[in-house]
Design an enzyme around this catalytic site. Structure first.
Site, PDB file in Angstrom:
ATOM      1  N   TYR A 154     -12.850  -2.796  -2.971  1.00 37.62           N
ATOM      2  CA  TYR A 154     -13.399  -2.864  -1.511  1.00 37.62           C
ATOM      3  C   TYR A 154     -15.001  -2.706  -1.587  1.00 37.62           C
ATOM      4  O   TYR A 154     -15.465  -1.952  -0.693  1.00 37.62           O
ATOM      5  CB  TYR A 154     -12.842  -1.634  -0.980  1.00 37.62           C
ATOM      6  CG  TYR A 154     -11.262  -1.850  -0.430  1.00 37.62           C
ATOM      7  CD1 TYR A 154     -10.870  -2.785   0.127  1.00 37.62           C
ATOM      8  CD2 TYR A 154     -10.473  -0.729  -0.683  1.00 37.62           C
ATOM      9  CE1 TYR A 154      -9.698  -3.024   0.410  1.00 37.62           C
ATOM     10  CE2 TYR A 154      -8.916  -0.764  -0.254  1.00 37.62           C
ATOM     11  CZ  TYR A 154      -8.607  -1.942   0.248  1.00 37.62           C
ATOM     12  OH  TYR A 154      -7.461  -2.158   0.750  1.00 37.62           O
ATOM     13  N   ARG A 199       2.195  -6.242   9.275  1.00 45.03           N
ATOM     14  CA  ARG A 199       1.673  -5.349  10.119  1.00 45.03           C
ATOM     15  C   ARG A 199       2.030  -5.007  11.543  1.00 45.03           C
ATOM     16  O   ARG A 199       2.080  -3.985  12.135  1.00 45.03           O
ATOM     17  CB  ARG A 199      -0.111  -5.307  10.186  1.00 45.03           C
ATOM     18  CG  ARG A 199      -0.474  -5.265   8.690  1.00 45.03           C
ATOM     19  CD  ARG A 199      -1.863  -5.836   8.489  1.00 45.03           C
ATOM     20  NE  ARG A 199      -2.505  -5.404   7.119  1.00 45.03           N
ATOM     21  CZ  ARG A 199      -3.658  -6.096   6.990  1.00 45.03           C
ATOM     22  NH1 ARG A 199      -4.229  -6.870   7.550  1.00 45.03           N
ATOM     23  NH2 ARG A 199      -4.002  -5.683   5.773  1.00 45.03           N
ATOM     24  N   ARG A 229      -1.704 -14.215   4.231  1.00 51.09           N
ATOM     25  CA  ARG A 229      -2.524 -13.644   5.129  1.00 51.09           C
ATOM     26  C   ARG A 229      -1.972 -13.789   6.690  1.00 51.09           C
ATOM     27  O   ARG A 229      -2.070 -12.586   7.446  1.00 51.09           O
ATOM     28  CB  ARG A 229      -4.243 -14.160   5.349  1.00 51.09           C
ATOM     29  CG  ARG A 229      -4.816 -13.885   4.345  1.00 51.09           C
ATOM     30  CD  ARG A 229      -5.401 -12.432   4.276  1.00 51.09           C
ATOM     31  NE  ARG A 229      -6.444 -12.235   5.340  1.00 51.09           N
ATOM     32  CZ  ARG A 229      -7.280 -11.037   5.286  1.00 51.09           C
ATOM     33  NH1 ARG A 229      -7.030 -10.253   4.323  1.00 51.09           N
ATOM     34  NH2 ARG A 229      -8.129 -10.800   6.155  1.00 51.09           N
ATOM     35  N   HIS A 234      -2.270  -5.174   1.343  1.00 50.58           N
ATOM     36  CA  HIS A 234      -3.424  -6.216   1.265  1.00 50.58           C
ATOM     37  C   HIS A 234      -3.197  -7.495   0.671  1.00 50.58           C
ATOM     38  O   HIS A 234      -2.128  -7.742   0.125  1.00 50.58           O
ATOM     39  CB  HIS A 234      -4.428  -5.415   0.111  1.00 50.58           C
ATOM     40  CG  HIS A 234      -5.225  -6.202  -0.385  1.00 50.58           C
ATOM     41  ND1 HIS A 234      -6.513  -6.409   0.415  1.00 50.58           N
ATOM     42  CD2 HIS A 234      -5.376  -7.037  -1.406  1.00 50.58           C
ATOM     43  CE1 HIS A 234      -7.472  -7.484  -0.316  1.00 50.58           C
ATOM     44  NE2 HIS A 234      -6.727  -8.001  -1.160  1.00 50.58           N
ATOM     45  N   THR A 243      -6.086  -6.818  10.484  1.00 52.83           N
ATOM     46  CA  THR A 243      -6.132  -5.791   9.879  1.00 52.83           C
ATOM     47  C   THR A 243      -5.455  -4.449  10.919  1.00 52.83           C
ATOM     48  O   THR A 243      -4.828  -3.446  10.140  1.00 52.83           O
ATOM     49  CB  THR A 243      -7.554  -5.272   9.654  1.00 52.83           C
ATOM     50  OG1 THR A 243      -8.243  -6.333   9.033  1.00 52.83           O
ATOM     51  CG2 THR A 243      -8.101  -4.323   8.857  1.00 52.83           C
ATOM     52  N   LYS A 280       0.850  -1.104  -0.012  1.00 51.31           N
ATOM     53  CA  LYS A 280      -0.029  -0.022   0.003  1.00 51.31           C
ATOM     54  C   LYS A 280       0.927   1.163   0.160  1.00 51.31           C
ATOM     55  O   LYS A 280       2.094   1.240   0.166  1.00 51.31           O
ATOM     56  CB  LYS A 280      -0.827  -0.204   1.197  1.00 51.31           C
ATOM     57  CG  LYS A 280      -1.994  -1.085   1.205  1.00 51.31           C
ATOM     58  CD  LYS A 280      -2.938  -0.845   2.227  1.00 51.31           C
ATOM     59  CE  LYS A 280      -3.964  -1.985   2.481  1.00 51.31           C
ATOM     60  NZ  LYS A 280      -4.991  -2.093   3.268  1.00 51.31           N
ATOM     61  N   GLU A 296      -9.436 -11.554  -7.413  1.00 53.63           N
ATOM     62  CA  GLU A 296      -8.451 -10.441  -7.300  1.00 53.63           C
ATOM     63  C   GLU A 296      -7.324 -10.433  -8.090  1.00 53.63           C
ATOM     64  O   GLU A 296      -6.770  -9.613  -8.357  1.00 53.63           O
ATOM     65  CB  GLU A 296      -7.963 -10.246  -5.638  1.00 53.63           C
ATOM     66  CG  GLU A 296      -9.116  -9.920  -4.722  1.00 53.63           C
ATOM     67  CD  GLU A 296      -8.867  -9.607  -3.256  1.00 53.63           C
ATOM     68  OE1 GLU A 296      -9.306  -9.103  -2.566  1.00 53.63           O
ATOM     69  OE2 GLU A 296      -7.602 -10.073  -2.943  1.00 53.63           O
ATOM     70  N   PHE A 346     -15.607   4.835   7.091  1.00 55.53           N
ATOM     71  CA  PHE A 346     -14.259   4.925   7.012  1.00 55.53           C
ATOM     72  C   PHE A 346     -13.737   4.938   5.303  1.00 55.53           C
ATOM     73  O   PHE A 346     -12.714   5.271   4.847  1.00 55.53           O
ATOM     74  CB  PHE A 346     -13.377   4.191   7.672  1.00 55.53           C
ATOM     75  CG  PHE A 346     -13.505   2.891   7.577  1.00 55.53           C
ATOM     76  CD1 PHE A 346     -12.920   2.112   6.415  1.00 55.53           C
ATOM     77  CD2 PHE A 346     -14.175   2.084   8.137  1.00 55.53           C
ATOM     78  CE1 PHE A 346     -12.951   0.647   6.278  1.00 55.53           C
ATOM     79  CE2 PHE A 346     -14.497   0.651   8.310  1.00 55.53           C
ATOM     80  CZ  PHE A 346     -13.811  -0.005   7.017  1.00 55.53           C
ATOM     81  N   ASN A 366      -2.070   0.098   6.935  1.00 50.60           N
ATOM     82  CA  ASN A 366      -1.586  -1.123   7.529  1.00 50.60           C
ATOM     83  C   ASN A 366      -0.736  -1.845   6.492  1.00 50.60           C
ATOM     84  O   ASN A 366      -0.677  -2.944   6.473  1.00 50.60           O
ATOM     85  CB  ASN A 366      -2.527  -2.091   7.883  1.00 50.60           C
ATOM     86  CG  ASN A 366      -3.778  -2.430   6.785  1.00 50.60           C
ATOM     87  OD1 ASN A 366      -3.544  -1.829   5.819  1.00 50.60           O
ATOM     88  ND2 ASN A 366      -4.846  -2.732   7.169  1.00 50.60           N
TER      89      ASN A 366
HETATM   90  P1  IDP Z   1      -7.911  -6.674   5.592  1.00 53.62           P
HETATM   91  O1  IDP Z   1      -7.218  -5.575   4.815  1.00 53.62           O
HETATM   92  O2  IDP Z   1      -7.256  -6.864   6.491  1.00 53.62           O
HETATM   93  O3  IDP Z   1      -8.410  -7.777   4.715  1.00 53.62           O
HETATM   94  P2  IDP Z   1     -10.709  -5.333   5.311  1.00 53.62           P
HETATM   95  O4  IDP Z   1     -11.660  -5.560   6.529  1.00 53.62           O
HETATM   96  O5  IDP Z   1     -10.822  -5.946   3.910  1.00 53.62           O
HETATM   97  O6  IDP Z   1      -9.237  -5.953   5.966  1.00 53.62           O
HETATM   98  O7  IDP Z   1     -10.504  -3.845   5.068  1.00 53.62           O
HETATM   99  C1  IDP Z   1      -9.887  -3.475   3.979  1.00 53.62           C
HETATM  100  C2  IDP Z   1      -9.060  -2.199   4.576  1.00 53.62           C
HETATM  101  O8  IDP Z   1      -9.809  -1.110   4.896  1.00 53.62           O
HETATM  102  C3  IDP Z   1      -7.968  -2.365   5.713  1.00 53.62           C
HETATM  103  O9  IDP Z   1      -6.907  -3.308   5.319  1.00 53.62           O
HETATM  104  C4  IDP Z   1      -7.868  -1.045   6.168  1.00 53.62           C
HETATM  105  O10 IDP Z   1      -6.773  -0.421   5.298  1.00 53.62           O
HETATM  106  C5  IDP Z   1      -9.347  -0.322   5.968  1.00 53.62           C
HETATM  107  N1  IDP Z   1      -9.947  -0.607   6.979  1.00 53.62           N
HETATM  108  C6  IDP Z   1     -10.526  -1.569   7.631  1.00 53.62           C
HETATM  109  N2  IDP Z   1     -11.486  -1.386   8.717  1.00 53.62           N
HETATM  110  C7  IDP Z   1     -11.181  -0.094   8.925  1.00 53.62           C
HETATM  111  C8  IDP Z   1     -11.458   0.732  10.123  1.00 53.62           C
HETATM  112  O11 IDP Z   1     -12.241   0.543  10.914  1.00 53.62           O
HETATM  113  N3  IDP Z   1     -11.019   2.297   9.862  1.00 53.62           N
HETATM  114  C9  IDP Z   1      -9.959   2.602   8.747  1.00 53.62           C
HETATM  115  N4  IDP Z   1      -9.730   1.934   8.087  1.00 53.62           N
HETATM  116  C10 IDP Z   1     -10.187   0.487   8.044  1.00 53.62           C
HETATM  117 MG    MG Z   2      -9.822  -7.586   3.024  1.00 55.68          MG
END
Ligand code: IDP
Ligand code: MG
Length: 153
Positions: free
Chosen positions: A49, A102, A85, A115, A91, A9, A126, A57, A112
């Site tokens: 997404y 992370r 993963r 992805h 996350t 990212k 994907e 957010f 973070n």
């Molecule tokens: P992941 O990346 O661990 O699979 P996802 O739930 O798919 O998590 O969310 C995608 C991305 O959206 C996260 O990696 C993060 O950058 C962002 N994100 C997810 N939840 C939040 C939140 O509660 N606040 C701000 N950003 C978030």
């Molecule tokens: Mg995800």
């Protein structure tokens, strides 16, 4: 063998962590089969997404993911989706375990670093979202006999 998508990212690109992150996947024994630097746009992010579009957010996520190019990678290996993963950690970087990407490099939920596809079904959607068919390469790599048992290939 499974294939999975990684996006390094904007925060990791800006913090000069592309090499460190890539090296972790290489050292683990995963095989790099796709790699490119790309600037994401709103259209691909809304698709990527889709599960987050109604979250408060999401606008911040979309802006962040377009704030600089990202490095898209496709990694191949036995159970590669789960392996990658696990290596990324949860996350929220503040909760991600030490030893994960992370957990070691991040302190944010949004920023973070990486992805990674969350299941084999997701990975199958994907990888083609970010790579054309001819951008994912099949090639022989030295030494798989020292990485896997015969029944793991
Ligand atoms: P992941 O990346 O661990 O699979 P996802 O739930 O798919 O998590 O969310 C995608 C991305 O959206 C996260 O990696 C993060 O950058 C962002 N994100 C997810 N939840 C939040 C939140 O509660 N606040 C701000 N950003 C978030
Ligand atoms: Mg995800």
């Amino acid at each position: 063998m499974e294939r999975t998508l990684v996006l390094i990212k904007p925060d990791a690109v800006q913090r000069n962590l592309v090499g460190d992150i890539t090296q972790r996947f290489e050292r683990k024994g995963l095989k790099l089969v796709g790699l490119k630097l790309i600037q994401l746009d709103s259209k691909i992010l809304k698709e990527h997404y889709a599960h987050l579009l109604d979250k408060p957010f999401y606008p911040g996520t979309e802006k962040f993911m377009q704030s600089s190019p990202v490095v898209a990678q496709c990694w191949e290996g036995f159970e590669a989706v789960e392996v990658v993963r696990q290596m990324c950690g949860v996350t929220n970087s503040r909760k991600a375990l030490p030893g994960t990407i992370r957990g070691d490099f991040g302190i944010s939920v949004q920023c973070n670093l990486v992805h990674a596809s969350d299941s084999l079904d997701t990975a199958k959607k994907e990888v083609p979202r970010f790579f054309a068919v001819n951008e994912v390469l099949n090639y022989e790599k030295m030494g798989p006999e020292y990485l896997y048992a015969p029944d793991e290939k």
